[in-house]
Enzyme design. Structure first.
Site, PDB file in Angstrom:
ATOM      1  N   PRO A  16       9.285  -2.679   4.917  1.00  0.00           N
ATOM      2  CA  PRO A  16       8.790  -1.592   5.192  1.00  0.00           C
ATOM      3  C   PRO A  16       7.200  -1.371   5.298  1.00  0.00           C
ATOM      4  O   PRO A  16       6.563  -2.086   4.481  1.00  0.00           O
ATOM      5  CB  PRO A  16       9.354  -0.543   4.065  1.00  0.00           C
ATOM      6  CG  PRO A  16       9.839  -1.601   3.029  1.00  0.00           C
ATOM      7  CD  PRO A  16      10.265  -2.834   3.842  1.00  0.00           C
ATOM      8  N   ASN A  17       6.857  -0.301   6.137  1.00  0.00           N
ATOM      9  CA  ASN A  17       5.397  -0.193   6.355  1.00  0.00           C
ATOM     10  C   ASN A  17       4.763  -1.180   6.916  1.00  0.00           C
ATOM     11  O   ASN A  17       3.598  -0.962   7.331  1.00  0.00           O
ATOM     12  CB  ASN A  17       4.698   0.148   4.859  1.00  0.00           C
ATOM     13  CG  ASN A  17       5.251   1.400   4.278  1.00  0.00           C
ATOM     14  OD1 ASN A  17       5.477   2.439   4.829  1.00  0.00           O
ATOM     15  ND2 ASN A  17       5.888   1.167   2.920  1.00  0.00           N
ATOM     16  N   ARG A  24      -2.814   0.341   8.056  1.00  0.00           N
ATOM     17  CA  ARG A  24      -2.534   0.628   6.805  1.00  0.00           C
ATOM     18  C   ARG A  24      -3.287  -0.482   5.900  1.00  0.00           C
ATOM     19  O   ARG A  24      -3.340  -1.701   6.022  1.00  0.00           O
ATOM     20  CB  ARG A  24      -1.139  -0.015   6.584  1.00  0.00           C
ATOM     21  CG  ARG A  24      -0.706  -0.010   5.269  1.00  0.00           C
ATOM     22  CD  ARG A  24       0.835  -0.827   5.079  1.00  0.00           C
ATOM     23  NE  ARG A  24       1.305  -0.939   3.567  1.00  0.00           N
ATOM     24  CZ  ARG A  24       2.050  -1.663   3.239  1.00  0.00           C
ATOM     25  NH1 ARG A  24       2.553  -2.618   3.992  1.00  0.00           N
ATOM     26  NH2 ARG A  24       2.267  -1.682   1.912  1.00  0.00           N
ATOM     27  N   TYR A  29      -4.657  -5.539   4.041  1.00  0.00           N
ATOM     28  CA  TYR A  29      -3.737  -6.104   5.206  1.00  0.00           C
ATOM     29  C   TYR A  29      -4.299  -6.699   6.229  1.00  0.00           C
ATOM     30  O   TYR A  29      -3.721  -7.324   7.094  1.00  0.00           O
ATOM     31  CB  TYR A  29      -2.494  -5.195   5.384  1.00  0.00           C
ATOM     32  CG  TYR A  29      -1.690  -5.015   3.855  1.00  0.00           C
ATOM     33  CD1 TYR A  29      -0.965  -6.087   3.640  1.00  0.00           C
ATOM     34  CD2 TYR A  29      -1.666  -3.717   3.546  1.00  0.00           C
ATOM     35  CE1 TYR A  29      -0.414  -5.594   2.153  1.00  0.00           C
ATOM     36  CE2 TYR A  29      -1.015  -3.340   2.190  1.00  0.00           C
ATOM     37  CZ  TYR A  29      -0.288  -4.513   1.725  1.00  0.00           C
ATOM     38  OH  TYR A  29       0.194  -4.048   0.468  1.00  0.00           O
ATOM     39  N   ASN A  80       9.082 -11.141   5.273  1.00  0.00           N
ATOM     40  CA  ASN A  80       8.211 -10.333   4.359  1.00  0.00           C
ATOM     41  C   ASN A  80       9.010  -8.968   3.932  1.00  0.00           C
ATOM     42  O   ASN A  80       8.800  -8.357   4.969  1.00  0.00           O
ATOM     43  CB  ASN A  80       6.772 -10.186   5.023  1.00  0.00           C
ATOM     44  CG  ASN A  80       6.062  -9.490   4.097  1.00  0.00           C
ATOM     45  OD1 ASN A  80       6.159  -8.886   3.154  1.00  0.00           O
ATOM     46  ND2 ASN A  80       4.647  -9.356   4.789  1.00  0.00           N
ATOM     47  N   ALA A  83       7.653  -3.762   0.185  1.00  0.00           N
ATOM     48  CA  ALA A  83       7.730  -3.259  -1.061  1.00  0.00           C
ATOM     49  C   ALA A  83       9.125  -3.858  -1.641  1.00  0.00           C
ATOM     50  O   ALA A  83       9.278  -3.782  -3.102  1.00  0.00           O
ATOM     51  CB  ALA A  83       7.744  -1.910  -1.061  1.00  0.00           C
ATOM     52  N   GLU A 104       9.456 -17.093   2.248  1.00  0.00           N
ATOM     53  CA  GLU A 104       9.021 -15.638   1.899  1.00  0.00           C
ATOM     54  C   GLU A 104       7.549 -15.779   2.216  1.00  0.00           C
ATOM     55  O   GLU A 104       6.944 -16.485   1.853  1.00  0.00           O
ATOM     56  CB  GLU A 104       9.380 -15.471   0.303  1.00  0.00           C
ATOM     57  CG  GLU A 104       8.709 -14.080  -0.016  1.00  0.00           C
ATOM     58  CD  GLU A 104       8.861 -14.133  -1.677  1.00  0.00           C
ATOM     59  OE1 GLU A 104       9.513 -15.074  -2.317  1.00  0.00           O
ATOM     60  OE2 GLU A 104       8.347 -13.215  -2.189  1.00  0.00           O
ATOM     61  N   HIS A 106       3.733 -13.016   2.177  1.00  0.00           N
ATOM     62  CA  HIS A 106       3.287 -12.072   2.126  1.00  0.00           C
ATOM     63  C   HIS A 106       1.715 -12.197   2.628  1.00  0.00           C
ATOM     64  O   HIS A 106       1.174 -13.201   2.283  1.00  0.00           O
ATOM     65  CB  HIS A 106       2.929 -11.653   0.443  1.00  0.00           C
ATOM     66  CG  HIS A 106       4.338 -11.527  -0.054  1.00  0.00           C
ATOM     67  ND1 HIS A 106       5.120 -10.436   0.134  1.00  0.00           N
ATOM     68  CD2 HIS A 106       5.157 -12.422  -0.763  1.00  0.00           C
ATOM     69  CE1 HIS A 106       6.369 -10.677  -0.636  1.00  0.00           C
ATOM     70  NE2 HIS A 106       6.430 -11.858  -0.986  1.00  0.00           N
ATOM     71  N   ARG A 113      -2.416  -8.909  -7.542  1.00  0.00           N
ATOM     72  CA  ARG A 113      -2.480  -7.436  -7.522  1.00  0.00           C
ATOM     73  C   ARG A 113      -1.854  -6.509  -8.706  1.00  0.00           C
ATOM     74  O   ARG A 113      -1.960  -7.278  -9.880  1.00  0.00           O
ATOM     75  CB  ARG A 113      -1.993  -7.004  -6.104  1.00  0.00           C
ATOM     76  CG  ARG A 113      -2.594  -7.703  -5.034  1.00  0.00           C
ATOM     77  CD  ARG A 113      -1.846  -7.130  -3.640  1.00  0.00           C
ATOM     78  NE  ARG A 113      -1.966  -5.896  -3.323  1.00  0.00           N
ATOM     79  CZ  ARG A 113      -1.420  -5.058  -2.632  1.00  0.00           C
ATOM     80  NH1 ARG A 113      -0.613  -5.805  -1.580  1.00  0.00           N
ATOM     81  NH2 ARG A 113      -1.626  -4.019  -2.427  1.00  0.00           N
TER      82      ARG A 113
HETATM   83  C1  DQA Z   1       3.335  -7.366   0.737  1.00  0.00           C
HETATM   84  C2  DQA Z   1       3.102  -7.160  -0.393  1.00  0.00           C
HETATM   85  C3  DQA Z   1       3.895  -6.087  -1.003  1.00  0.00           C
HETATM   86  O1  DQA Z   1       3.712  -5.996  -2.586  1.00  0.00           O
HETATM   87  C4  DQA Z   1       3.630  -4.789  -0.464  1.00  0.00           C
HETATM   88  O2  DQA Z   1       4.685  -3.671  -0.745  1.00  0.00           O
HETATM   89  C5  DQA Z   1       3.779  -5.121   1.037  1.00  0.00           C
HETATM   90  C6  DQA Z   1       3.192  -6.162   1.896  1.00  0.00           C
HETATM   91  C7  DQA Z   1       2.368  -8.338   1.614  1.00  0.00           C
HETATM   92  O3  DQA Z   1       2.553  -8.637   2.609  1.00  0.00           O
HETATM   93  O4  DQA Z   1       1.237  -8.500   0.992  1.00  0.00           O
HETATM   94  O5  DQA Z   1       4.161  -3.841   1.734  1.00  0.00           O
HETATM   95  O6  DQA Z   1       4.398  -8.099   1.105  1.00  0.00           O
END
Ligand code: DQA
Length: 151
Positions: A16-17, A24, A29, A80, A83, A104, A106, A113
């Site tokens: 998501p997002n 964003r 990011y 990825n 959240a 995995e 990020h 963080r």
């Molecule tokens: C994320 C880190 C997560 O905590 C966050 O909610 C994201 C992006 C990252 O790629 O750094 O949406 O997965």
């Protein structure tokens, strides 16, 4: 591609997002869009003779179904979960269905963080984790997964 070479497919799932990348929180990011990341991965895949399938969803159930659907169809998975990394037992359980390398990833370093981001529900079942390298992490993940599925 030689006829003897097996077809190899790597699935890349964005949670998501991540469809909002570029707009964003660019300080965290970066400015690269998800389309640009996917294009880069697909191009790199062509050179490596690997099919890259990409998928983004803002919905937990859709991600679960995409993982279920990958059973027997993909040789590697890069995910990825965004959240959902920190909350989703459903995505963890779906990943346990797969018997393939799972990376995995990020963009940000989740351990640097807020404390709620320090916990990943999938870190202990993923083959490896990449965190904090920004978009470079995706190229690293692809290179790593190709090595894993080629040996
Ligand atoms: C994320 C880190 C997560 O905590 C966050 O909610 C994201 C992006 C990252 O790629 O750094 O949406 O997965």
């Amino acid at each position: 591609m030689s006829k003897l070479k097996k077809l190899r497919k790597v699935l890349v799932i964005h949670g998501p997002n991540l469809n909002m990348l570029g707009k964003r929180e660019p300080a965290i990011y970066g400015k690269t869009t998800l389309n640009e990341i996917n294009k880069k991965l697909k191009n790199a895949g062509k050179n490596l003779e690997i099919t890259i399938d990409t998928f983004q969803s803002n919905h937990e159930g859709e991600i679960v179904e995409k993982i279920q659907d990958a059973m027997g169809k993909c040789q590697g998975l890069i995910i990825n979960p965004a959240a959902y990394t920190h909350t989703s037992i459903a995505i963890r359980d779906a990943l346990l269905l797969l018997n393939i390398p799972i990376i995995e990833i990020h963009l940000s370093n989740i351990y640097k963080r807020e404390s709620f981001r320090n916990k990943s529900m999938i870190a202990d079942i993923a083959t490896a984790q990449i965190s904090g390298f920004g978009i470079l992490g995706y190229s690293m993940a692809l290179e790593a997964i190709v090595t894993m599925i080629s040996t």
